[in-house]
Scaffold this active site. Structure first.
Site, PDB file in Angstrom:
ATOM      1  N   GLU A 162       0.847  -1.184   0.000  1.00 44.82           N
ATOM      2  CA  GLU A 162       0.000   0.000   0.000  1.00 44.82           C
ATOM      3  C   GLU A 162       0.888   1.240   0.000  1.00 44.82           C
ATOM      4  O   GLU A 162       1.780   1.378   0.843  1.00 44.82           O
ATOM      5  CB  GLU A 162      -0.909   0.008   1.224  1.00 44.82           C
ATOM      6  CG  GLU A 162      -1.612   1.322   1.511  1.00 44.82           C
ATOM      7  CD  GLU A 162      -2.426   1.861   0.339  1.00 44.82           C
ATOM      8  OE1 GLU A 162      -2.448   3.090   0.148  1.00 44.82           O
ATOM      9  OE2 GLU A 162      -3.051   1.050  -0.388  1.00 44.82           O
ATOM     10  N   GLN A 163       0.647   2.146  -0.959  1.00 44.50           N
ATOM     11  CA  GLN A 163       1.515   3.308  -1.098  1.00 44.50           C
ATOM     12  C   GLN A 163       1.399   4.279   0.070  1.00 44.50           C
ATOM     13  O   GLN A 163       2.359   4.977   0.393  1.00 44.50           O
ATOM     14  CB  GLN A 163       1.223   4.032  -2.404  1.00 44.50           C
ATOM     15  CG  GLN A 163      -0.168   4.612  -2.511  1.00 44.50           C
ATOM     16  CD  GLN A 163      -0.360   5.402  -3.798  1.00 44.50           C
ATOM     17  OE1 GLN A 163       0.534   6.117  -4.247  1.00 44.50           O
ATOM     18  NE2 GLN A 163      -1.515   5.258  -4.414  1.00 44.50           N
ATOM     19  N   ARG A 172     -17.669   4.014   3.329  1.00 45.70           N
ATOM     20  CA  ARG A 172     -16.539   3.258   2.766  1.00 45.70           C
ATOM     21  C   ARG A 172     -15.496   2.937   3.831  1.00 45.70           C
ATOM     22  O   ARG A 172     -14.905   1.855   3.831  1.00 45.70           O
ATOM     23  CB  ARG A 172     -15.886   4.057   1.631  1.00 45.70           C
ATOM     24  CG  ARG A 172     -16.750   4.299   0.420  1.00 45.70           C
ATOM     25  CD  ARG A 172     -15.965   4.981  -0.695  1.00 45.70           C
ATOM     26  NE  ARG A 172     -15.010   4.068  -1.288  1.00 45.70           N
ATOM     27  CZ  ARG A 172     -15.273   3.290  -2.343  1.00 45.70           C
ATOM     28  NH1 ARG A 172     -16.464   3.313  -2.899  1.00 45.70           N
ATOM     29  NH2 ARG A 172     -14.346   2.495  -2.832  1.00 45.70           N
ATOM     30  N   TYR A 184     -28.706   8.239   0.786  1.00 50.07           N
ATOM     31  CA  TYR A 184     -29.089   7.032   1.534  1.00 50.07           C
ATOM     32  C   TYR A 184     -28.414   7.057   2.901  1.00 50.07           C
ATOM     33  O   TYR A 184     -27.392   7.728   3.103  1.00 50.07           O
ATOM     34  CB  TYR A 184     -28.720   5.765   0.764  1.00 50.07           C
ATOM     35  CG  TYR A 184     -27.304   5.718   0.246  1.00 50.07           C
ATOM     36  CD1 TYR A 184     -26.238   5.345   1.070  1.00 50.07           C
ATOM     37  CD2 TYR A 184     -27.014   6.039  -1.073  1.00 50.07           C
ATOM     38  CE1 TYR A 184     -24.940   5.298   0.593  1.00 50.07           C
ATOM     39  CE2 TYR A 184     -25.723   6.005  -1.558  1.00 50.07           C
ATOM     40  CZ  TYR A 184     -24.693   5.626  -0.718  1.00 50.07           C
ATOM     41  OH  TYR A 184     -23.401   5.586  -1.202  1.00 50.07           O
ATOM     42  N   ASP A 219     -11.181  -1.860  -9.725  1.00 48.65           N
ATOM     43  CA  ASP A 219     -11.050  -0.722 -10.628  1.00 48.65           C
ATOM     44  C   ASP A 219      -9.825  -0.811 -11.528  1.00 48.65           C
ATOM     45  O   ASP A 219      -9.801  -0.183 -12.595  1.00 48.65           O
ATOM     46  CB  ASP A 219     -10.981   0.584  -9.829  1.00 48.65           C
ATOM     47  CG  ASP A 219     -12.344   1.046  -9.347  1.00 48.65           C
ATOM     48  OD1 ASP A 219     -13.358   0.454  -9.764  1.00 48.65           O
ATOM     49  OD2 ASP A 219     -12.405   2.001  -8.549  1.00 48.65           O
TER      50      ASP A 219
END
Length: 404
Positions: A32-33, A106, A215, A299
């Site tokens: 992970e950067q 998220r 939502y 993605d």
């Protein structure tokens, strides 16, 4: 250090991938950067297909503690406020598809996955670095890092997002394309809203060249708001360098003569972030998701417009599929064969979601005859038009590994 599988990226897709593989007994290292793991953005929707995977991984109690479970999807006209369509969720989603429909922040989903991965002895997390390049040599992949170090693994999974370095080297294709859509995202406390706007539902407001979705998240204590309008940043513009007042003024201008209820929701958001949306053309074949011992997930493989609310779900499905394949001990001796089976299983479903997501953007923002036809269809077909059985009953079981 000789990890069996190297995972590039520690976002939702990368952590889901690491968790699925480690649960299958695979040694995994995640790169992970960022110096600290985290997830930017605000809310996301998880259809029954994604919740089914999380349940399989043992997350239902944790999900109940942080998510909301909306009772319905309501589609409304952004200008006239009238209801265009309605889809029952809640108990009906559970009855139809065997699993819940959830909405959550998220960061909460990322936190659940991160905690689970950190508890796995098979998984190692390395912060502050990312893939600079890779080279396939025989049955191994040598990965060069930004730090100058090298790792060697049996496979490399690129989960490094929209601007994936792994994809750039694997496929050598062009950068992602600008969609011409801008997404304004914000959160507002439910207690700061009028009662009708605090309802436990997903509401989608459709207008010419725009739509707004809101939502509940965090068990309904907060409401996530996303407004998408057509337009582009000025050349060289930095969406994160502008003030909230500028964002709010631009958004109000873009919404035009929106109804009072929608404008009340927009006015209540205390801070907006602006994201120019990018995507890629739908996948054209399995070769765009895996080649040899290198694969792409989420993605990095199939970025999509958020108009089917399936971006995170497809990454989670990708990860689950890898984990299912890796549970077969013989398959783990042939990572190119395993990844080929992964790509064969996933690429057409991912491409279909990409296509529908793009089409939905046109339908949501419709004007003239198309807008009239859209509204008429929702009125006539009702839930049959809004429910996606083929999607929500997934993910499909993976194809068997054929080997070489």
């Amino acid at each position: 250090m000789n990890p069996q599988v190297i995972v590039a990226g520690g976002g939702i897709g990368g952590l889901a991938c690491a968790l699925a593989l480690s649960r299958a007994g695979v040694q995994v290292v995640v790169l992970e950067q960022a110096e600290a793991f985290g997830e930017v953005g605000a809310g996301l929707q998880l259809g029954p297909n994604a919740v089914r995977v999380l349940a399989d991984w043992g997350f239902m109690d944790a999900l109940q503690a942080c998510a909301a479970f909306p009772e319905a999807l309501r589609v409304r006209d952004a200008h006239q406020a009238r209801q265009l369509g309605h889809l029952r969720l809640g108990a009906m989603a559970l009855a139809r598809h065997g699993q819940h429909y959830a909405t959550l922040h998220r960061a909460d989903l990322h936190g659940l996955l991160l905690d689970a991965v950190q508890r796995r002895p098979e998984a190692q997390l390395i912060r502050g670095t990312r893939v600079a390049s890779f080279q396939v040599s025989g049955s191994a992949v040598q990965v060069g890092l930004d730090t100058g170090e090298h790792l060697v693994g049996a496979a490399l999974i690129g989960c490094d997002g929209l601007w994936s370095r792994v994809r750039a080297q694997l496929l050598g294709d062009l950068p992602p394309r600008a969609t011409g859509h801008l997404a304004y995202r914000g959160l507002v406390r439910a207690v700061d809203l009028p009662a009708p706007l605090r309802a436990n539902v997903v509401t989608a407001w459709l207008g010419p060249r725009l739509h707004v979705v809101h939502y509940p998240v965090k068990q309904g204590d907060w409401i996530n708001v996303v407004a998408v309008v057509e337009g582009a940043l000025a050349p060289g513009g930095d969406p994160h360098g502008w003030t909230h007042e500028a964002h709010a003024t631009d958004l109000r201008r873009a919404l035009g003569p929106a109804c009072g209820e929608l404008m009340a929701m927009v006015a209540a958001v205390p801070e907006w972030t602006l994201w120019p949306l990018h995507d890629r053309a739908p996948l054209r074949g399995a070769h765009e998701q895996a080649q040899g011992p290198v694969a792409l997930l989420g993605d990095a493989a199939h970025p999509m417009r958020p108009y089917l609310a399936q971006g995170a779900a497809m990454a989670i499905e990708d990860a689950w599929t890898l984990g299912q394949l890796a549970q077969v001990p013989a398959a783990r001796s042939d990572w190119p064969g395993l990844l080929a089976a992964f790509a064969r299983t996933r690429w057409q479903r991912n491409a279909r979601v990409q296509q529908i997501s793009q089409r939905n953007g046109t339908v949501f923002h419709a004007r003239g005859a198309l807008r009239w036809a859209r509204d008429r269809a929702m009125g006539l077909l009702g839930e049959r038009l809004l429910d996606n059985t083929w999607l929500y009953d997934g993910p499909p079981e993976p194809e068997p590994v054929t080997g070489h």
